[in-house]
Structures are given as structure tokens and as C-alpha cells.
Design a protein around this motif. Structure first.
Motif, PDB file in Angstrom:
ATOM      1  N   ILE A  80     -28.086  43.753 -36.398  1.00 51.41           N
ATOM      2  CA  ILE A  80     -27.256  43.743 -35.196  1.00 51.41           C
ATOM      3  C   ILE A  80     -27.813  44.792 -34.251  1.00 51.41           C
ATOM      4  O   ILE A  80     -27.968  45.955 -34.627  1.00 51.41           O
ATOM      5  CB  ILE A  80     -25.775  44.073 -35.509  1.00 51.41           C
ATOM      6  N   ASP A  81     -28.129  44.373 -33.030  1.00 45.54           N
ATOM      7  CA  ASP A  81     -28.621  45.287 -31.996  1.00 45.54           C
ATOM      8  C   ASP A  81     -27.688  45.254 -30.797  1.00 45.54           C
ATOM      9  O   ASP A  81     -26.933  44.297 -30.610  1.00 45.54           O
ATOM     10  CB  ASP A  81     -30.016  44.879 -31.509  1.00 45.54           C
ATOM     11  N   VAL A  82     -27.780  46.291 -30.000  1.00 45.27           N
ATOM     12  CA  VAL A  82     -27.056  46.345 -28.727  1.00 45.27           C
ATOM     13  C   VAL A  82     -28.067  46.650 -27.631  1.00 45.27           C
ATOM     14  O   VAL A  82     -28.923  47.525 -27.797  1.00 45.27           O
ATOM     15  CB  VAL A  82     -25.962  47.441 -28.732  1.00 45.27           C
ATOM     16  N   VAL A  83     -27.952  45.919 -26.529  1.00 43.77           N
ATOM     17  CA  VAL A  83     -28.756  46.225 -25.349  1.00 43.77           C
ATOM     18  C   VAL A  83     -27.773  46.556 -24.230  1.00 43.77           C
ATOM     19  O   VAL A  83     -26.923  45.735 -23.874  1.00 43.77           O
ATOM     20  CB  VAL A  83     -29.675  45.059 -24.937  1.00 43.77           C
ATOM     21  N   GLY A  84     -27.872  47.778 -23.730  1.00 43.89           N
ATOM     22  CA  GLY A  84     -27.055  48.213 -22.606  1.00 43.89           C
ATOM     23  C   GLY A  84     -27.871  48.156 -21.333  1.00 43.89           C
ATOM     24  O   GLY A  84     -29.016  48.623 -21.304  1.00 43.89           O
ATOM     25  N   VAL A  85     -27.299  47.547 -20.297  1.00 41.32           N
ATOM     26  CA  VAL A  85     -28.006  47.385 -19.033  1.00 41.32           C
ATOM     27  C   VAL A  85     -27.174  48.022 -17.927  1.00 41.32           C
ATOM     28  O   VAL A  85     -25.977  47.737 -17.801  1.00 41.32           O
ATOM     29  CB  VAL A  85     -28.239  45.893 -18.707  1.00 41.32           C
ATOM     30  N   LEU A  86     -27.803  48.883 -17.143  1.00 44.19           N
ATOM     31  CA  LEU A  86     -27.169  49.439 -15.950  1.00 44.19           C
ATOM     32  C   LEU A  86     -27.814  48.803 -14.734  1.00 44.19           C
ATOM     33  O   LEU A  86     -29.040  48.732 -14.638  1.00 44.19           O
ATOM     34  CB  LEU A  86     -27.355  50.955 -15.877  1.00 44.19           C
ATOM     35  N   ILE A  87     -26.963  48.330 -13.827  1.00 38.93           N
ATOM     36  CA  ILE A  87     -27.430  47.684 -12.608  1.00 38.93           C
ATOM     37  C   ILE A  87     -26.803  48.380 -11.412  1.00 38.93           C
ATOM     38  O   ILE A  87     -25.593  48.616 -11.398  1.00 38.93           O
ATOM     39  CB  ILE A  87     -27.039  46.189 -12.597  1.00 38.93           C
ATOM     40  N   ARG A  88     -27.635  48.716 -10.432  1.00 43.34           N
ATOM     41  CA  ARG A  88     -27.140  49.286  -9.171  1.00 43.34           C
ATOM     42  C   ARG A  88     -27.768  48.525  -8.030  1.00 43.34           C
ATOM     43  O   ARG A  88     -28.973  48.255  -8.040  1.00 43.34           O
ATOM     44  CB  ARG A  88     -27.497  50.758  -9.059  1.00 43.34           C
ATOM     45  N   ARG A  89     -26.944  48.170  -7.077  1.00 47.20           N
ATOM     46  CA  ARG A  89     -27.406  47.415  -5.903  1.00 47.20           C
ATOM     47  C   ARG A  89     -28.176  46.166  -6.304  1.00 47.20           C
ATOM     48  O   ARG A  89     -29.172  45.796  -5.697  1.00 47.20           O
ATOM     49  CB  ARG A  89     -28.239  48.293  -4.989  1.00 47.20           C
ATOM     50  N   GLY A  90     -27.702  45.534  -7.365  1.00 43.55           N
ATOM     51  CA  GLY A  90     -28.301  44.289  -7.814  1.00 43.55           C
ATOM     52  C   GLY A  90     -29.596  44.428  -8.580  1.00 43.55           C
ATOM     53  O   GLY A  90     -30.191  43.439  -8.983  1.00 43.55           O
ATOM     54  N   GLN A  91     -30.037  45.654  -8.832  1.00 41.99           N
ATOM     55  CA  GLN A  91     -31.307  45.893  -9.518  1.00 41.99           C
ATOM     56  C   GLN A  91     -31.066  46.660 -10.819  1.00 41.99           C
ATOM     57  O   GLN A  91     -30.257  47.583 -10.856  1.00 41.99           O
ATOM     58  CB  GLN A  91     -32.242  46.709  -8.620  1.00 41.99           C
ATOM     59  N   PRO A  92     -31.793  46.291 -11.881  1.00 43.48           N
ATOM     60  CA  PRO A  92     -31.643  47.040 -13.135  1.00 43.48           C
ATOM     61  C   PRO A  92     -32.221  48.436 -12.984  1.00 43.48           C
ATOM     62  O   PRO A  92     -33.303  48.610 -12.418  1.00 43.48           O
ATOM     63  CB  PRO A  92     -32.455  46.214 -14.137  1.00 43.48           C
ATOM     64  N   ILE A  93     -31.479  49.423 -13.433  1.00 42.94           N
ATOM     65  CA  ILE A  93     -31.991  50.792 -13.392  1.00 42.94           C
ATOM     66  C   ILE A  93     -32.222  51.339 -14.801  1.00 42.94           C
ATOM     67  O   ILE A  93     -32.915  52.330 -14.968  1.00 42.94           O
ATOM     68  CB  ILE A  93     -31.074  51.738 -12.592  1.00 42.94           C
ATOM     69  N   GLN A  94     -31.612  50.671 -15.798  1.00 43.39           N
ATOM     70  CA  GLN A  94     -31.826  51.113 -17.174  1.00 43.39           C
ATOM     71  C   GLN A  94     -31.560  49.961 -18.126  1.00 43.39           C
ATOM     72  O   GLN A  94     -30.569  49.236 -17.973  1.00 43.39           O
ATOM     73  CB  GLN A  94     -30.893  52.268 -17.521  1.00 43.39           C
ATOM     74  N   VAL A  95     -32.439  49.794 -19.096  1.00 38.90           N
ATOM     75  CA  VAL A  95     -32.224  48.882 -20.224  1.00 38.90           C
ATOM     76  C   VAL A  95     -32.385  49.727 -21.467  1.00 38.90           C
ATOM     77  O   VAL A  95     -33.462  50.285 -21.706  1.00 38.90           O
ATOM     78  CB  VAL A  95     -33.218  47.704 -20.218  1.00 38.90           C
ATOM     79  N   ARG A  96     -31.307  49.858 -22.223  1.00 34.59           N
ATOM     80  CA  ARG A  96     -31.314  50.707 -23.430  1.00 34.59           C
ATOM     81  C   ARG A  96     -31.088  49.819 -24.639  1.00 34.59           C
ATOM     82  O   ARG A  96     -30.073  49.128 -24.716  1.00 34.59           O
ATOM     83  CB  ARG A  96     -30.221  51.755 -23.298  1.00 34.59           C
ATOM     84  N   HIS A  97     -31.995  49.846 -25.585  1.00 35.39           N
ATOM     85  CA  HIS A  97     -31.956  48.985 -26.762  1.00 35.39           C
ATOM     86  C   HIS A  97     -31.694  49.841 -28.006  1.00 35.39           C
ATOM     87  O   HIS A  97     -32.488  50.718 -28.333  1.00 35.39           O
ATOM     88  CB  HIS A  97     -33.287  48.239 -26.889  1.00 35.39           C
ATOM     89  N   ILE A  98     -30.589  49.570 -28.672  1.00 35.21           N
ATOM     90  CA  ILE A  98     -30.235  50.273 -29.898  1.00 35.21           C
ATOM     91  C   ILE A  98     -30.387  49.259 -31.040  1.00 35.21           C
ATOM     92  O   ILE A  98     -29.716  48.224 -31.054  1.00 35.21           O
ATOM     93  CB  ILE A  98     -28.791  50.812 -29.879  1.00 35.21           C
ATOM     94  N   THR A  99     -31.272  49.551 -31.982  1.00 33.66           N
ATOM     95  CA  THR A  99     -31.506  48.619 -33.097  1.00 33.66           C
ATOM     96  C   THR A  99     -30.684  49.017 -34.309  1.00 33.66           C
ATOM     97  O   THR A  99     -30.459  50.203 -34.570  1.00 33.66           O
ATOM     98  CB  THR A  99     -32.992  48.580 -33.488  1.00 33.66           C
ATOM     99  N   GLY A 100     -30.247  48.012 -35.042  1.00 31.72           N
ATOM    100  CA  GLY A 100     -29.567  48.242 -36.308  1.00 31.72           C
ATOM    101  C   GLY A 100     -28.277  49.027 -36.213  1.00 31.72           C
ATOM    102  O   GLY A 100     -28.062  49.929 -37.011  1.00 31.72           O
ATOM    103  N   VAL A 101     -27.418  48.689 -35.248  1.00 36.62           N
ATOM    104  CA  VAL A 101     -26.153  49.421 -35.132  1.00 36.62           C
ATOM    105  C   VAL A 101     -25.294  49.172 -36.362  1.00 36.62           C
ATOM    106  O   VAL A 101     -25.264  48.075 -36.910  1.00 36.62           O
ATOM    107  CB  VAL A 101     -25.378  49.062 -33.846  1.00 36.62           C
ATOM    108  N   GLY A 102     -24.632  50.197 -36.801  1.00 32.43           N
ATOM    109  CA  GLY A 102     -23.719  50.090 -37.930  1.00 32.43           C
ATOM    110  C   GLY A 102     -24.404  49.824 -39.259  1.00 32.43           C
ATOM    111  O   GLY A 102     -23.760  49.468 -40.227  1.00 32.43           O
ATOM    112  N   ALA A 103     -25.716  50.011 -39.312  1.00 31.76           N
ATOM    113  CA  ALA A 103     -26.454  49.724 -40.549  1.00 31.76           C
ATOM    114  C   ALA A 103     -26.275  50.832 -41.555  1.00 31.76           C
ATOM    115  O   ALA A 103     -25.937  51.927 -41.278  1.00 31.76           O
ATOM    116  CB  ALA A 103     -27.930  49.526 -40.252  1.00 31.76           C
TER     117      ALA A 103
END
Length: 136
Positions: free
Chosen positions: A113-136
Motif C-alpha cells: 500500500i502506497d500513498v501519493v500526496g500531490v500539492l497543486i497551486r494555480r493549477g500546477q503541481p508543486i509537489q508529488v510526495r510518494h510514501i511506499t509501504g504505509v502501515g507495513a
């Protein structure tokens, strides 16, 4: 509220105007991010009675991954990945097991199970954060 991403002249504004569109954009960015790193998307927005998996991907080594995508315009309510609680992680595990039962042709060398967090400002991505193996 405009949800088409167009201004009154019908031209694209580049802005994400509603939550569904925001989520769709985040999921598309997450899918692109993962495929650029070698994953192959097996399913998008898979639904059953118990819930939904945003993305199901398979890594080059055969690990099948359920990916929860959280997209936000800011961190006023915390980092997007923080929204995936232990209860949500447990539900994602159950959903992934159910997805695999419905897709018996998919041979998995492992599950994650992974989580990808995306922050968008003014319609553009400013951050993509990928967390692998949550809760493992």
C-alpha cells in the motif's frame, strides 16, 4: 463554481475548480509519476461496495501496489499524505485483496500500500510526495 477549467470565453484557465477535478488531476499526475518510474497501471478508480482504490499498479519486480492519492491546494489541513489513517490503510488492504480475487490473472510477487500526496497551486503541481509501504 466552474468545473470545466474554462473561463467565460471557453478557453482553458489551467485552474482546478472543484474537488472532483482536483482529485482527477492529482490521480493523473500520480499515475504519470509512477509510470515514469517503471510501474504499470492496472486499474484506476476501481470501485466495489466497500470502497474505491484510486490506482492499482504493478512494479517491475511484480509487486502489486494499491495507491491512495491525496490531492490538495495547500497544507492548511496538513500534508496530503497525513490524511491516510491506519483505519484507511486497513480498508485499502481489504480492497486490494478483493481486487486481486476479481483479477486472478494478475500474478503478484508481493503486495503493498502506497500513498501519493500531490500539492497543486494555480493549477500546477508543486509537489508529488510518494510514501511506499504505509502501515507495513
Amino acid at each position: 463554481m466552474k468545473s470545466s477549467g474554462q473561463d467565460s470565453s471557453g478557453h482553458g484557465t489551467g485552474l482546478v475548480d472543484d474537488r472532483r477535478s482536483l482529485g482527477d488531476v492529482g490521480e493523473a499526475l500520480a499515475a504519470r509519476y509512477l509510470t515514469e518510474r517503471g510501474a504499470r497501471v492496472l486499474a484506476r478508480n476501481w470501485r466495489c461496495l466497500e470502497g474505491e482504490l484510486d490506482l492499482v499498479v504493478v512494479e517491475p519486480d511484480g509487486v502489486v501496489v494499491a495507491v491512495e492519492v491525496k490531492t490538495r491546494r495547500g497544507v492548511g489541513f496538513g500534508d496530503p499524505v497525513e490524511a491516510v489513517t491506519s483505519v484507511k490503510q486497513q480498508r485499502l488492504r481489504r480492497l486490494l485483496a478483493q481486487w486481486l480475487r476479481q483479477n486472478p490473472a494478475v500474478a503478484a510477487s508481493g503486495l503493498r500500500i502506497d500513498v501519493v500526496g500531490v500539492l497543486i497551486r494555480r493549477g500546477q503541481p508543486i509537489q508529488v510526495r510518494h510514501i511506499t509501504g504505509v502501515g507495513a
